[in-house]
Write a protein that holds these residues in place. Structure first.
Motif, PDB file in Angstrom:
ATOM      1  N   LEU A   1      53.339  44.576  29.998  1.00  0.00           N
ATOM      2  CA  LEU A   1      52.241  43.613  30.104  1.00  0.00           C
ATOM      3  C   LEU A   1      52.116  42.777  28.829  1.00  0.00           C
TER       4      LEU A   1
ATOM      5  N   THR B   1      54.757  39.990  29.000  1.00  0.00           N
ATOM      6  CA  THR B   1      54.367  38.855  29.821  1.00  0.00           C
ATOM      7  C   THR B   1      53.170  38.108  29.235  1.00  0.00           C
TER       8      THR B   1
ATOM      9  N   ILE C   1      45.802  34.622  33.961  1.00  0.00           N
ATOM     10  CA  ILE C   1      45.232  35.683  34.807  1.00  0.00           C
ATOM     11  C   ILE C   1      45.212  35.247  36.271  1.00  0.00           C
TER      12      ILE C   1
ATOM     13  N   LEU D   1      50.182  38.605  42.725  1.00  0.00           N
ATOM     14  CA  LEU D   1      49.856  39.859  43.410  1.00  0.00           C
ATOM     15  C   LEU D   1      49.527  39.594  44.872  1.00  0.00           C
TER      16      LEU D   1
ATOM     17  N   LYS E   1      47.617  45.380  36.236  1.00  0.00           N
ATOM     18  CA  LYS E   1      47.467  43.959  36.584  1.00  0.00           C
ATOM     19  C   LYS E   1      46.283  43.777  37.526  1.00  0.00           C
ATOM     20  N   THR E   2      46.198  44.637  38.528  1.00  0.00           N
ATOM     21  CA  THR E   2      45.103  44.546  39.495  1.00  0.00           C
ATOM     22  C   THR E   2      43.750  44.714  38.798  1.00  0.00           C
TER      23      THR E   2
ATOM     24  N   THR F   1      48.629  35.451  37.739  1.00  0.00           N
ATOM     25  CA  THR F   1      48.966  36.845  38.059  1.00  0.00           C
ATOM     26  C   THR F   1      48.301  37.263  39.362  1.00  0.00           C
ATOM     27  N   ARG F   2      47.056  36.830  39.516  1.00  0.00           N
ATOM     28  CA  ARG F   2      46.302  37.139  40.736  1.00  0.00           C
ATOM     29  C   ARG F   2      47.019  36.593  41.961  1.00  0.00           C
TER      30      ARG F   2
ATOM     31  N   LEU G   1      50.020  39.125  29.196  1.00  0.00           N
ATOM     32  CA  LEU G   1      48.746  39.421  29.848  1.00  0.00           C
ATOM     33  C   LEU G   1      47.842  40.273  28.955  1.00  0.00           C
TER      34      LEU G   1
ATOM     35  N   GLU H   1      51.521  47.515  38.047  1.00  0.00           N
ATOM     36  CA  GLU H   1      50.777  46.883  39.147  1.00  0.00           C
ATOM     37  C   GLU H   1      49.292  47.217  39.100  1.00  0.00           C
TER      38      GLU H   1
END
Lengths: 124, 237
Positions: free
Chosen positions: A58, A61, A81, A88, A20-21, A84-85, A63, A17
């Motif tokens: 990651l 997936t 991206i 989240l 990703k953030t 994903t944003r 990313l 997480e």
């Protein structure tokens, strides 16, 4: 600074997480190079095998991408991206709605409260 | 990293140890693969230090066997095991730089430059005499010496107990960044929450017996709580 981790969930999921953030917020921009597993594990003060596992997730997936010569980079696929944003954001909204439900607010009340806040956009 | 180990680095079979009538370890069997950081956890008197001393050849087993990289504890294993004892064994009158020379003489795998760099990061002068250093600083010096070896196995008995939180962070980062992927670290501690995120696996020891071996993530997955919280539950008085 060591990353702050919650005690009731697997560490690996929290690393995924957090990474990703950092990707969606541009700490690591599209096509940008990521630190090595070791470096990032040391920064976060976590086990390198756990960080490796987060990286592998990651990669799965799409990313992040492992380059043969130059380590790992963030994907240049900005649509991915953005998606994903969005995911989240959905998770945050679900958590928020659960909390508000616990406080006894229904959807229309929540939306009303939120709209009062319209226009006070916070820029950091 | 997990795939890199070839067989176990440490293999312990049916190990028992008695002090007189008191049983300190009872039929302990354990394998430690390469490339792992393992926490040896248990309340006071559970047998952690006994197990560690047996692995370092400082005690002889009553029953059973320990093999480290295929050898019984002895000259060969001391060359590849870097051990931080729970108490200091260093003479107080010695200077830090003399200690560096001792380690350079004793251990072919000692990296003097690395030790100097770490001393300098923690602002410890090589000219300082050990007896002038605080308890915590002495512990830092000793840990720096131990972590500056290119060993196969690091055995750290309560490595961070007397060290302030900032130095603790530095030491943990150093451990993470510097140990080789072929090496493993076994560390005993009662400060579980500080060290939990850097561990792969944990071993719970109770009254001389292993009650659990598990990965940290499995405990968090299964019980929805940290190893620290789980430990408190299992060993609650």
């Amino acid at each position: 600074m060591a990353w702050i981790l919650q005690s009731d969930r697997p560490i690996y999921a929290q690393l995924v997480e957090r990474l990703k953030t950092e990707i969606v917020s541009g700490v690591y921009p599209p096509g940008g190079r990521l630190p090595s597993v070791r470096e990032l594990a040391a920064t976060a003060s976590v086990n390198p095998n756990t960080m490796q596992k987060a990286f592998a997730e990651l990669e799965r997936t799409g990313l992040i991408i492992t380059m043969r010569t130059s380590g790992r980079i963030v994907t240049e696929d900005t649509a991915m991206i953005n998606e994903t944003r969005r995911e989240l954001a959905e998770e945050q909204i679900s958590q928020f709605l659960t909390q508000m439900n616990n406080l006894g607010f229904d959807r229309s009340e929540i939306i009303e409260l939120l709209s009062e806040r319209k226009g006070e956009d916070v820029h950091e | 990293m997990n795939e890199m180990h070839t067989g176990s680095l440490v293999s312990i079979r049916n190990l028992s140890k008695k002090y007189g009538k008191h049983t300190a370890l009872k039929d302990v069997s354990l394998d430690i693969p390469r490339g792992r950081i393992i926490g040896l956890l248990g309340p006071n008197g559970s047998g952690k230090t006994t197990l560690i001393k047996l692995m370092n050849g400082l005690l002889t087993p009553g029953k059973g066997q320990i093999l480290i990289d295929g050898n019984l504890p002895g000259v060969e294993t001391k060359a590849c095991v870097s051990y931080l004892p729970e108490r200091t064994y260093l003479p107080p009158a010695i200077r830090v730089k003399q200690l560096l020379s001792y380690f350079t003489d004793f251990y072919a795998d000692f990296d003097r430059q690395k030790a100097l760099a770490m001393l300098s990061s923690l602002q410890i002068s090589p000219d300082a005499s050990l007896k002038t250093l605080s308890k915590g600083t002495k512990e830092k010096v000793q840990l720096i010496m131990v972590m500056s070896r290119k060993a196969q196995l690091y055995i750290l008995d309560e490595p961070i107990a007397g060290v302030d939180p900032a130095a603790r962070d530095y030491i943990l980062k150093t451990i993470i960044q510097d140990y080789s992927e072929e090496a493993s670290i076994l560390l005993s501690t009662h400060l579980i929450s500080d060290i939990e995120p850097i561990l792969d696996d944990v071993i719970f020891l109770k009254d001389g017996e292993i009650t659990l071996t598990s990965s940290v993530e499995d405990i968090r997955n299964t019980y929805g709580k940290s190893v620290d919280a789980y430990f408190r539950e299992v060993f609650s008085c």
